[in-house]
Scaffold this motif. Structure first.
Motif, PDB file in Angstrom:
ATOM      1  N   SER B 174      22.439 -34.271 -19.948  1.00 13.58           N
ATOM      2  CA  SER B 174      24.106 -34.612 -20.012  1.00 13.58           C
ATOM      3  C   SER B 174      24.849 -33.481 -20.123  1.00 13.58           C
ATOM      4  O   SER B 174      24.634 -32.290 -20.283  1.00 13.58           O
ATOM      5  CB  SER B 174      23.808 -35.414 -21.319  1.00 13.58           C
ATOM      6  OG  SER B 174      23.800 -34.609 -22.288  1.00 13.58           O
ATOM      7  N   GLY B 175      25.898 -33.860 -19.824  1.00 14.79           N
ATOM      8  CA  GLY B 175      27.084 -32.815 -19.733  1.00 14.79           C
ATOM      9  C   GLY B 175      27.282 -32.090 -21.151  1.00 14.79           C
ATOM     10  O   GLY B 175      27.279 -30.848 -21.148  1.00 14.79           O
ATOM     11  N   GLY B 176      27.013 -32.792 -22.321  1.00  9.56           N
ATOM     12  CA  GLY B 176      26.870 -31.910 -23.757  1.00  9.56           C
ATOM     13  C   GLY B 176      25.863 -30.938 -23.719  1.00  9.56           C
ATOM     14  O   GLY B 176      25.807 -29.915 -24.227  1.00  9.56           O
ATOM     15  N   MET B 177      24.718 -31.524 -23.251  1.00  6.46           N
ATOM     16  CA  MET B 177      23.363 -30.534 -23.431  1.00  6.46           C
ATOM     17  C   MET B 177      23.424 -29.340 -22.474  1.00  6.46           C
ATOM     18  O   MET B 177      23.119 -28.237 -22.976  1.00  6.46           O
ATOM     19  CB  MET B 177      22.087 -31.368 -22.946  1.00  6.46           C
ATOM     20  CG  MET B 177      21.765 -32.652 -23.844  1.00  6.46           C
ATOM     21  SD  MET B 177      20.840 -33.826 -23.235  1.00  6.46           S
ATOM     22  CE  MET B 177      19.075 -33.128 -23.369  1.00  6.46           C
ATOM     23  N   ARG B 178      24.159 -29.592 -21.310  1.00  3.41           N
ATOM     24  CA  ARG B 178      24.057 -28.732 -20.240  1.00  3.41           C
ATOM     25  C   ARG B 178      25.016 -27.334 -21.023  1.00  3.41           C
ATOM     26  O   ARG B 178      24.768 -26.038 -20.897  1.00  3.41           O
ATOM     27  CB  ARG B 178      25.063 -29.081 -19.000  1.00  3.41           C
ATOM     28  CG  ARG B 178      23.987 -29.775 -18.352  1.00  3.41           C
ATOM     29  CD  ARG B 178      24.932 -30.671 -16.994  1.00  3.41           C
ATOM     30  NE  ARG B 178      25.114 -29.436 -15.716  1.00  3.41           N
ATOM     31  CZ  ARG B 178      24.460 -29.018 -14.890  1.00  3.41           C
ATOM     32  NH1 ARG B 178      23.588 -29.918 -14.852  1.00  3.41           N
ATOM     33  NH2 ARG B 178      24.729 -28.232 -14.194  1.00  3.41           N
ATOM     34  N   ARG B 179      26.395 -27.759 -21.938  1.00  2.00           N
ATOM     35  CA  ARG B 179      27.205 -26.960 -22.397  1.00  2.00           C
ATOM     36  C   ARG B 179      26.255 -26.127 -23.448  1.00  2.00           C
ATOM     37  O   ARG B 179      26.459 -24.841 -23.702  1.00  2.00           O
ATOM     38  CB  ARG B 179      28.350 -27.491 -22.925  1.00  2.00           C
ATOM     39  CG  ARG B 179      28.972 -28.382 -22.122  1.00  2.00           C
ATOM     40  CD  ARG B 179      30.025 -27.784 -21.043  1.00  2.00           C
ATOM     41  NE  ARG B 179      30.417 -28.985 -20.315  1.00  2.00           N
ATOM     42  CZ  ARG B 179      31.542 -29.861 -20.340  1.00  2.00           C
ATOM     43  NH1 ARG B 179      32.267 -29.181 -21.196  1.00  2.00           N
ATOM     44  NH2 ARG B 179      31.687 -30.636 -19.542  1.00  2.00           N
ATOM     45  N   THR B 200      34.615 -27.806 -24.241  1.00  2.00           N
ATOM     46  CA  THR B 200      34.439 -29.191 -24.725  1.00  2.00           C
ATOM     47  C   THR B 200      35.107 -30.074 -23.753  1.00  2.00           C
ATOM     48  O   THR B 200      35.391 -31.381 -23.817  1.00  2.00           O
ATOM     49  CB  THR B 200      34.906 -29.579 -25.986  1.00  2.00           C
ATOM     50  OG1 THR B 200      36.519 -29.017 -26.058  1.00  2.00           O
ATOM     51  CG2 THR B 200      34.527 -28.688 -27.123  1.00  2.00           C
ATOM     52  N   ALA B 201      35.674 -29.456 -22.428  1.00  2.00           N
ATOM     53  CA  ALA B 201      36.526 -30.174 -21.707  1.00  2.00           C
ATOM     54  C   ALA B 201      35.243 -31.386 -21.003  1.00  2.00           C
ATOM     55  O   ALA B 201      34.522 -31.412 -20.806  1.00  2.00           O
ATOM     56  CB  ALA B 201      37.040 -29.531 -20.355  1.00  2.00           C
ATOM     57  N   ILE B 211      29.905 -28.656 -30.245  1.00  2.09           N
ATOM     58  CA  ILE B 211      30.261 -27.443 -29.635  1.00  2.09           C
ATOM     59  C   ILE B 211      31.261 -26.608 -30.460  1.00  2.09           C
ATOM     60  O   ILE B 211      30.586 -25.225 -30.727  1.00  2.09           O
ATOM     61  CB  ILE B 211      30.722 -27.692 -28.299  1.00  2.09           C
ATOM     62  CG1 ILE B 211      29.964 -28.728 -27.219  1.00  2.09           C
ATOM     63  CG2 ILE B 211      31.225 -26.328 -27.545  1.00  2.09           C
ATOM     64  CD1 ILE B 211      28.742 -27.986 -26.555  1.00  2.09           C
ATOM     65  N   CYS B 212      31.954 -27.285 -31.109  1.00  5.77           N
ATOM     66  CA  CYS B 212      32.874 -26.390 -31.935  1.00  5.77           C
ATOM     67  C   CYS B 212      31.919 -26.064 -33.393  1.00  5.77           C
ATOM     68  O   CYS B 212      32.436 -25.005 -33.841  1.00  5.77           O
ATOM     69  CB  CYS B 212      34.036 -27.410 -32.454  1.00  5.77           C
ATOM     70  SG  CYS B 212      35.014 -27.945 -31.198  1.00  5.77           S
ATOM     71  N   HIS B 231      42.332 -26.764 -24.462  1.00  6.27           N
ATOM     72  CA  HIS B 231      43.654 -27.466 -24.324  1.00  6.27           C
ATOM     73  C   HIS B 231      43.690 -28.703 -25.451  1.00  6.27           C
ATOM     74  O   HIS B 231      44.529 -29.333 -25.242  1.00  6.27           O
ATOM     75  CB  HIS B 231      44.245 -27.747 -23.037  1.00  6.27           C
ATOM     76  CG  HIS B 231      43.364 -28.429 -22.273  1.00  6.27           C
ATOM     77  ND1 HIS B 231      42.663 -27.938 -21.016  1.00  6.27           N
ATOM     78  CD2 HIS B 231      43.022 -29.785 -22.333  1.00  6.27           C
ATOM     79  CE1 HIS B 231      42.147 -29.013 -20.441  1.00  6.27           C
ATOM     80  NE2 HIS B 231      42.159 -29.982 -21.310  1.00  6.27           N
ATOM     81  N   GLU B 232      42.368 -28.554 -26.240  1.00 14.60           N
ATOM     82  CA  GLU B 232      42.192 -29.877 -26.967  1.00 14.60           C
ATOM     83  C   GLU B 232      42.444 -29.541 -28.232  1.00 14.60           C
ATOM     84  O   GLU B 232      42.037 -28.485 -29.080  1.00 14.60           O
ATOM     85  CB  GLU B 232      40.888 -30.393 -27.004  1.00 14.60           C
ATOM     86  CG  GLU B 232      40.720 -30.808 -25.372  1.00 14.60           C
ATOM     87  CD  GLU B 232      39.190 -31.544 -25.085  1.00 14.60           C
ATOM     88  OE1 GLU B 232      38.598 -31.797 -25.918  1.00 14.60           O
ATOM     89  OE2 GLU B 232      38.854 -31.135 -23.744  1.00 14.60           O
TER      90      GLU B 232
END
Lengths: 256, 300
Positions: B174-179, B200-201, B211-212, B231-232
């Motif tokens: 998933s996107g989060g896992m990739r990061r 985190t975009a 991630i943070c 930018h979050e």
């Protein structure tokens, strides 16, 4: 940027890329396994399509020239005619065009996708030079494999010509092959093997450059791929003329 | 106070207990610790006629996290690319560990990049390689023996809590896992500087929070200097108000700054049209009266 400036800029960038790829061959780490993998992809992967094209090109050459040769009573020279045109010209150019379509597009699309998904940046950030890791192996593999593919295509072209001559025009295979053997000279073979070396370099440089200079997301990848194939094909044909002329002068090929 | 100061307080205890004052003080005051990890001095960069960075100057101290805020196209990611040497500035100086890398060749930058890690926006994982091969990439390039590689890869994947995905391909993640795999890959080789480019975009809030937390863990437990481009605003909230520590059971826990501790190792800079319009603590940012900043913070 006007077209002339753009052309000169791209020429400069391609020259720099080739130089860096060349220098990269002598520096560590060397990517031998990647080069062999590329040779397998380019050489073995393209073999069936090159053999098929060579076979039918040889066949169609006989189909078209045999009646004319027969009209002038020169049908015994059919093998000579096919072998000479294949080895000197059609074999190297057709193989290069096929490889440019199959491999040039693949290289450009792969590198272009890596650029737009930041994989090239990631590679650099991880301390790897993409030119050494990606460009050098591909160019080396193309330079080594294209002459071998050309020879394979030539051989299958002659076989195709021989089958068509014996089946459609009742010329014994012995007569055809004797004509081939007598007709072709060592210079033809040398010239026919030198051309693909240059064609491999041209396809490799243009495809890698176009891939690595991709901008504009997935649309840009498509554009780069098209440009890589079109430019490689055009430059193969343009260079073919100049290399042929140079080989005629140096090896005295093409004079009867 | 965390990181270097946290280290200092731990060291103070050791001093009284062991009496090893001289050696420890020497380590704390070593020149390599006092030098900024990253320094920008009046950096300018333009693409064609467009000014991307216009006289940007800032420093990132050791163990400090610098959060770079700003709208898209404000020059945030360009700043990171300049530090990595993926771009060269038109003028100004960029220093990494006190070393001026501004005019370094690609070859020289390869050496400097060994001490940096970079987390890309979409992870930028190599599609053709498995998670294991992606994380092991740097070590494989350095021809490290496979046993050490596996140990290190597993350690890093444990750090991002993804050891189970070791044999998967990036397309299966998933996107989060990739990061998170991207973070693990960036941390191989224990870099002293890590850069996060909008990590985190596009992620859901819990994954963004994870991630943070990883960035906080790196800052507080690993003493890593980092630049966190985002930018979050919730990223800013987490990074500038929470710290990581280890409880008695040996587990990493996250606590809010407050009476016990005040975070001084996280600062914010805000970029607008290639210029720094704010530099300071998050509390100061929230009190700023600049209409651009207030609009950015509140969204109106």
């Amino acid at each position: 940027m006007n077209p002339l400036k753009n052309f000169i800029f791209q020429l400069q960038e391609i020259s720099l890329l080739v130089w860096q790829a060349f220098i990269g061959l002598f520096r560590k780490p060397r990517y031998l396994s990647e080069t062999i993998r590329q040779m397998d992809l380019i050489g073995v992967g393209s073999l069936p399509i090159v053999l098929l094209t060579g076979f039918f090109t040889g066949g169609v050459l006989i189909l078209q020239t045999y009646p004319t040769l027969e009209y002038y009573g020169g049908q015994s020279e059919a093998g000579h005619a096919v072998a000479t045109s294949l080895i000197r010209e059609l074999g190297p150019v057709l193989t290069a065009l096929i490889v440019s379509g199959r491999i040039g597009s693949a290289i450009s699309a792969e590198l272009g996708s890596m650029v737009v998904s930041q994989q090239i940046d990631a590679m650099r950030a991880l301390g790897t030079d993409p030119t050494r890791k990606l460009v050098s192996p591909r160019i080396v593999a193309l330079i080594f494999m294209l002459p071998l593919l050309t020879v394979a295509g030539d051989v299958f072209g002659i076989i195709g010509g021989s089958i068509v001559a014996s089946n459609l025009f009742n010329q014994p295979a012995n007569t055809f092959l004797s004509s081939v053997r007598i007709g072709i000279t060592p210079q033809d073979l040398i010239g026919g093997s030198i051309k693909p070396l240059f064609f491999g370099l041209i396809i490799g440089c243009i495809s890698c450059y176009k891939g690595l200079s991709t901008t504009g997301g997935t649309v840009g990848v498509g554009r780069s791929t098209t440009n890589a194939v079109v430019l490689s094909s055009i430059w193969v044909i343009v260079f073919d003329f100049f290399i042929s002329k140079a080989l005629q002068t140096v090896l005295d090929i093409g004079r009867l | 106070m965390l990181s270097a100061d946290n280290k200092r307080s731990k060291i103070d205890v050791q001093e009284s207990e062991l009496g090893a004052t001289a050696d420890i003080q020497e380590a704390v005051d070593a020149p390599s610790r006092t030098l900024p990890a990253i320094e920008f001095r009046d950096v300018h960069l333009s693409f064609d006629d467009k000014k991307i960075l216009n006289g940007v100057s800032f420093t990132v101290r050791r163990g400090e996290t610098k959060i770079i805020l700003g709208r898209s196209g404000g020059g945030k990611s360009t700043t990171i690319r300049l530090i990595l040497g993926l771009l060269k500035p038109d003028s100004g100086q960029i220093l990494v560990d006190g070393e001026d890398i501004t005019h370094y060749s690609e070859q020289e930058m390869m050496r400097v990049r060994q001490k940096m890690g970079m987390v890309f926006q979409e992870g930028a994982l190599f599609d053709s390689l498995s998670v294991y091969e992606n994380v092991a990439y740097r070590l494989h390039e350095q021809k490290v023996d496979e046993e050490t590689v596996e140990k290190e890869v597993r350690r890093m994947l444990r750090f991002v809590d993804l050891e189970d995905a070791i044999d998967k391909m990036p397309s299966e993640l998933s996107g989060g896992m990739r990061r998170r795999v991207g973070i693990a890959r960036a941390l191989v080789g224990d870099p002293t500087i890590v850069m996060f480019d909008e990590p985190t975009a596009g992620l859901d809030p819990p994954t963004a929070r994870t991630i943070c937390e990883l960035a906080i863990k790196l800052r507080d437990l690993e003493d890593v200097s980092s630049i966190f481009v985002t930018h979050e605003m919730n990223n800013l909230e987490y990074l500038s108000s929470e710290y990581a520590t280890v409880n008695d059971a040996g587990e990493v826990i996250y606590e809010m700054e407050g009476e016990k501790l005040c975070l001084i190792n996280t600062e914010v800079i805000m970029l607008r049209d290639g210029q720094i319009i704010f530099s300071g603590k998050d509390e100061q940012l929230r009190k700023a009266e600049d209409p651009y900043i207030t609009k950015f913070i509140r969204g109106k």
